[in-house]
Design a protein around this motif. Structure first.
Motif, mmCIF file in Angstrom:
data_model
loop_
_atom_site.group_PDB
_atom_site.id
_atom_site.type_symbol
_atom_site.label_atom_id
_atom_site.label_comp_id
_atom_site.label_asym_id
_atom_site.label_seq_id
_atom_site.Cartn_x
_atom_site.Cartn_y
_atom_site.Cartn_z
ATOM 1 N N LYS A 61 -34.966 -28.410 -35.497
ATOM 2 C CA LYS A 61 -34.556 -27.866 -34.207
ATOM 3 C C LYS A 61 -34.662 -28.935 -33.130
ATOM 4 O O LYS A 61 -35.248 -30.010 -33.348
ATOM 5 N N VAL A 62 -34.084 -28.645 -31.969
ATOM 6 C CA VAL A 62 -34.182 -29.540 -30.824
ATOM 7 C C VAL A 62 -35.223 -28.983 -29.862
ATOM 8 O O VAL A 62 -35.178 -27.810 -29.489
ATOM 9 N N LYS A 63 -36.174 -29.826 -29.479
ATOM 10 C CA LYS A 63 -37.269 -29.385 -28.607
ATOM 11 C C LYS A 63 -37.682 -30.545 -27.705
ATOM 12 O O LYS A 63 -37.917 -31.666 -28.201
ATOM 13 N N HIS A 72 -42.569 -31.296 -41.609
ATOM 14 C CA HIS A 72 -43.905 -31.540 -41.078
ATOM 15 C C HIS A 72 -43.937 -31.660 -39.556
ATOM 16 O O HIS A 72 -44.962 -32.044 -38.983
ATOM 17 N N GLY A 73 -42.832 -31.348 -38.905
ATOM 18 C CA GLY A 73 -42.834 -31.277 -37.448
ATOM 19 C C GLY A 73 -42.782 -32.596 -36.710
ATOM 20 O O GLY A 73 -43.041 -32.633 -35.499
ATOM 21 N N TRP A 74 -42.469 -33.682 -37.388
ATOM 22 C CA TRP A 74 -42.350 -34.961 -36.688
ATOM 23 C C TRP A 74 -41.218 -34.872 -35.670
ATOM 24 O O TRP A 74 -40.145 -34.330 -35.949
ATOM 25 N N LYS A 83 -42.055 -39.726 -31.664
ATOM 26 C CA LYS A 83 -42.945 -39.600 -30.506
ATOM 27 C C LYS A 83 -44.148 -38.713 -30.787
ATOM 28 O O LYS A 83 -45.101 -38.708 -30.018
ATOM 29 N N LYS A 84 -44.087 -37.976 -31.881
ATOM 30 C CA LYS A 84 -45.225 -37.083 -32.177
ATOM 31 C C LYS A 84 -45.323 -36.834 -33.668
ATOM 32 O O LYS A 84 -44.330 -36.520 -34.332
#
Length: 335
Positions: A61-63, A72-74, A83-84
């Motif tokens: 998704k775009v967040k 894993h949400g990178w 960045k995270k």
């Protein structure tokens, strides 16, 4: 290494602007997985791959102006930098290798174009110019995107073929009593090929108005061409920009802009549905052609005077060194 070093430097159509919403969109270009997404009003194109464990970013998704890996949400920003990493403390440095591969992307004519390779980009050709799109006398609609199981050069060459109208498109474009094609020439002009006007007795748009129409074909780029039809009795002009996305060796998607300077109040759906009828008639023929890849050796198939545009197209692909979708690429694999 991309599947075709020449086509990787080209601006290739991948989607209509309207097809990309809030969620990432997966496309395939020269057998490469690419993800498209919008941030800050602009469209970005990345290799559809998270560097961590290879998951498809298009499933994410775009967040906060980043695309987020679904596994894993990178989070990757618009420059492709991670960045995270949620699994590590926020004060720990993110590895320099943690970045996505970014491709060049542009939004023109209500279409999204991607270029995979930046090598030689200084000398790369600009996007094809299509004057009717913003011309006040014309109305342009986007034809339905259409995918066929055929090599992109075969698809483009079929579009450039004036001889098949009376047979494949009998009653819709061509007339069975008018099959002869007058001699014409193809000229090199402004870095692309342009045919002479070709006189054809035809129906320009399926409205039943049969007349002598003058066809002009332009080969703009290896997978982009243009057709202009002029009825000089009525000054009606029907024009098309025909752009093909080579997804795989034998799988291509067609995007087309359809323009006219007449019947501007006629519903857009008519011209979209008519173009869909035409390309569906073409699909069975193109998918049946053997060899599946376009032969660039002019001795492989028989050519006549009406095939001059096709001959110019094959010669140009050979000069450029295009292999993807041509028999040159197939032969190279077998050596």
């Amino acid at each position: 290494m991309f599947k075709d070093a020449v086509l990787a430097k080209e601006w290739l159509p991948v989607a209509y602007s309207q097809d990309l919403g809030a969620d990432p969109l997966a496309v395939k270009v020269l057998e490469e997985r690419v993800v498209l997404f919008r941030v800050r009003g602009a469209i970005k194109a990345f290799k559809d791959l998270c560097i961590h464990r290879g998951a498809a970013l298009s499933l994410g998704k775009v967040k906060d102006d980043c695309i987020v890996c679904p596994y894993h949400g990178w989070e990757y920003n618009v420059d492709g930098q991670c960045k995270k990493i949620p699994q590590q403390p926020p004060n720990r440095a993110i590895p320099l290798k943690a970045k996505a591969i970014v491709y060049q992307c542009r939004e023109v004519y209500g279409m999204i174009w991607v270029r995979l390779s930046e090598q030689g980009s200084d000398a790369a050709e600009p996007l094809p110019y299509y004057e009717e799109y913003n011309h006040p006398s014309f109305k342009t609609v986007h034809a339905y995107a259409h995918t066929m199981n055929a090599a992109a050069p075969r698809v483009v060459e079929n579009f450039l073929d004036v001889s098949h109208l009376a047979f494949v498109h009998e009653g819709s474009l061509g007339h069975p009593d008018y099959t002869e094609i007058p001699d014409y020439k193809v000229n090199w002009r402004d870095n692309h090929y342009v045919s002479d006007e070709i006189e054809v007795y035809a129906d320009a748009d399926g409205t039943g108005n049969w007349s002598t129409i003058y066809y002009t074909f332009e080969i703009l780029r290896p997978t982009v061409a243009r057709l202009k039809k002029v009825n000089y009795q009525t000054n009606e002009i029907f024009s098309m920009l025909f752009a093909v996305l080579p997804q795989e060796q034998l799988k291509s998607t067609v995007f087309a802009l359809v323009s006219r300077n007449y019947e501007l109040d006629k519903p857009d759906e008519y011209f979209q549905e008519f173009q869909q009828l035409i390309i569906e008639q073409d699909t069975g023929i193109v998918e049946s052609q053997k060899p599946e890849e376009l032969p660039l050796d002019l001795q492989t198939e028989l050519h006549l005077n009406p095939d001059r545009v096709s001959i110019a197209y094959r010669k140009w692909l050979g000069e450029l060194g295009v292999e993807f979708g041509s028999d040159v690429g197939r032969k190279a694999k077998t050596i």
